[in-house]
Design an enzyme around this catalytic site. Structure first.
Site, short mmCIF file in Angstrom:
data_model
loop_
_atom_site.label_atom_id
_atom_site.label_comp_id
_atom_site.label_asym_id
_atom_site.label_seq_id
_atom_site.Cartn_x
_atom_site.Cartn_y
_atom_site.Cartn_z
N ASP A 211 -1.91 -4.08 -3.05
CA ASP A 211 -2.68 -3.05 -2.35
C ASP A 211 -1.86 -2.53 -1.18
O ASP A 211 -1.04 -3.26 -0.61
CB ASP A 211 -3.99 -3.64 -1.82
CG ASP A 211 -4.95 -4.01 -2.93
OD1 ASP A 211 -4.76 -3.53 -4.07
OD2 ASP A 211 -5.88 -4.80 -2.67
N MET A 212 -2.11 -1.31 -0.79
CA MET A 212 -1.36 -0.70 0.31
C MET A 212 -1.40 -1.58 1.56
O MET A 212 -0.38 -1.73 2.25
CB MET A 212 -1.92 0.70 0.63
CG MET A 212 -1.17 1.41 1.74
SD MET A 212 -1.75 3.08 2.08
CE MET A 212 -3.28 2.72 2.94
#
Length: 571
Positions: free
Chosen positions: A411-412
């Site tokens: 995930d970012m």
């Protein structure tokens, strides 16, 4: 009674906050505090509440609402955009017709006659299958003995004729059984079909009435925007999908329709319809009331109050952004004409992203693959905007030498180790290792100290199936009916400190045995998991300076050298 003065010395924000990505301002927090003071301390059912800071004639206050269509919302809350729950109204009358059809279908399926016909058909089918199989086995046994006898040195003409006769008899007997049972099954199936024909007719009528009622309901939600323009939900979602979702447009086979046609049922493709419950969230209610009564919207915030729902992750008292599926098309329309603080690729953002790019560390690199350490805030793969990603950075680094194949992602907001392939063969080989679970991964996360109050085992396993939330992507939800299996093992390490202020937290190791989207975040946050969101998880918990989740250990076999490779990087 709808307008509530807000007690606060803070100044007004310059721009209206982005309802899909915001930190509540001081005025919203003050309004929420006043609202919460009048809510039940331990409500039986959880609900999403919202406040909208407004100004009229120089006076600052707030409006309040809660999500859902309730018959009596109370004088302190803004009303529904469209109240369709009147007992003698159009919706209730036609809803009763649909309910009646449901009851008729249920009653017929449960009737003695239908059950007897169905059971009779099933018994005949089972008996036919058994008898025909036994007859087939007898015929095969006779053939085996016949073939064996024929191999003997001498067999008389009479014996040969007898075997032929016996073979013909058994074949004929099998055909007679098949024909007799076919006639019985056809007769029984005809009776069952009569009932099923009626059920199908009722289901068809139910769908027709349900579709008509749904279209009618969506057409009644007439919403204002800041420019004093009006659109109903059908038009809002259709226009949004045509503009932003080419896949939906293609699926609907629509090229062009004029405004008059757009509201007719014949031209409404299912893929362009609003989701169920659209227009009933806090945000549209608040803005609609403000526009109708001349209030100027300043900022808004939404929070959950009460126990969490069974599937979604909602923490009591936490703030949450507007949902994407139901609210984004509506709010983009309603806020048209208001200066909203949407994040753009401005110079400041660019400089931040450049810094993230420079923080991408190469831990290992050869002609076949690379292992990198991704910082929190950097995308793994390109998104819709202009932000850099691990993919774009490596593509530039390897330009003219090799391509980039992202074997897995983070995930970012998650930091840590990623392995990236440089050709298709290595990519496929590494993916096979992930699928075969020979890749070893360890994450570390920080949880609030309150997790210690739950007295959880020092280590254990969490198994909660997950599926995407269709109304609020990218959020995921626990789905015990249609979700994909997701398993995580965990081990508590102890207390630690984090951040610039050296705040206390609990450190935990997480070992994902499956790789579902947001798996670790949900398994930590959900009440049936650890019941404590990871610190900084803005989707399932509360914001912090970052999401404190980190891929610390990665171990795999190099597809070319066959050497076992192990990497560690601390949080």
């Amino acid at each position: 009674m709808k307008f509530h003065p807000v007690v606060s010395e803070h100044s007004l924000p310059v721009r209206f906050n982005n309802p899909f990505d915001y930190e509540p301002d001081a005025l919203c927090r003050a309004a929420v505090k006043q609202l919460q003071a009048n809510l039940p301390i331990t409500p039986i059912e959880g609900k999403m509440y919202g406040v909208l800071i407004v100004e009229r004639n120089g006076e600052i206050g707030y409006l309040q609402a809660y999500s859902g269509q309730i018959a009596d919302e109370g004088e302190d809350f803004v009303p529904a955009v469209f109240d369709y729950l009147q007992s003698d109204g159009y919706f209730k009358i036609h809803e009763a017709e649909i309910t009646q059809l449901n009851q008729q279908i249920t009653q017929l399926k449960a009737s003695t006659a239908y059950q007897q016909a169905s059971n009779s058909l099933k018994m005949i089918q089972q008996k036919a299958e058994k008898d025909i199989e036994e007859a087939r086995k007898v015929m095969q046994g006779a053939k085996f003995l016949r073939d064996k006898r024929r191999k003997e040195a001498f067999i008389s003409e009479a014996e040969r004729n007898e075997m032929t006769r016996q073979s013909q008899f058994l074949k004929a007997e099998l055909q007679r059984k098949k024909k007799a049972y076919a006639e019985q099954i056809t007769a029984a199936q005809t009776i069952v079909n009569g009932y099923q024909k009626q059920i199908t007719a009722w289901k068809r009528e139910r769908k027709m009435k349900s579709d008509h009622l749904q279209h009618w309901l969506f057409s009644q939600f007439s919403l204002l925007n800041a420019r004093r323009e009006r659109k109903n939900l059908l038009d809002i979602f259709r226009d949004y999908y045509l503009k932003n979702s080419p896949a939906r447009t293609k699926a609907a086979h629509i090229t062009s329709v004029n405004t008059a046609e757009r509201t007719t049922k014949e031209n409404l493709a299912a893929s362009l319809l609003p989701p169920s419950g659209a227009g009933e969230c806090c945000e549209p209610k608040l803005l609609q009331y403000a526009f109708l009564h001349g209030y100027k919207p300043i900022s808004m915030a939404m929070f959950w109050w009460g126990p969490p729902p069974k599937t979604e992750i909602r923490q009591h008292g936490n703030y949450y952004p507007a949902c994407n599926g139901k609210c984004k098309p509506i709010l983009e329309w309603m806020l048209d004409g208001i200066d909203v603080d949407y994040k753009d690729c401005n110079r400041t953002d660019y400089e931040t992203e450049l810094a993230l790019s420079e923080r991408l560390k190469i831990r290992y690199e050869d002609d076949y693959l690379a292992v990198v350490v991704k910082p929190s805030g950097l995308l793994s793969v390109p998104g819709k905007g202009c932000q850099p990603s691990v993919y774009s950075i490596l593509k530039e680094r390897w330009k003219g030498k090799s391509d980039v194949f992202m074997v897995h992602r983070l995930d970012m907001d998650t930091s840590g180790l990623l392995v990236v392939a440089r050709n298709t063969e290595v990519y496929k080989a590494l993916q096979a290792q992930f699928i075969g679970r020979s890749v070893k991964k360890k994450y570390v996360a920080l949880l609030p100290l309150s997790v210690l109050e739950k007295q959880l085992p020092a280590e254990g396993r969490i198994e909660l199936p997950l599926s995407p939330d269709p109304d609020d992507r990218p959020r995921q939800r626990v789905d015990r009916t249609n979700g994909k299996p997701a398993t995580t093992e965990y081990r508590f390490i102890g207390k630690t400190t984090y951040g610039k202020e050296a705040l206390e937290a609990v450190k935990i190791e997480l070992y994902p045995l499956t790789g579902r989207t947001h798996q670790l975040r949900i398994h930590c946050a959900h009440p049936d998991g650890l019941g404590s969101p990871i610190i900084g998880d803005n989707l399932y918990g509360q914001r912090a300076e970052r999401l404190w989740l980190h891929a610390e250990h990665l171990e795999f076999t190099h597809p070319i050298t066959q050497k076992r490779m192990s990497f560690d990087t601390p949080l």
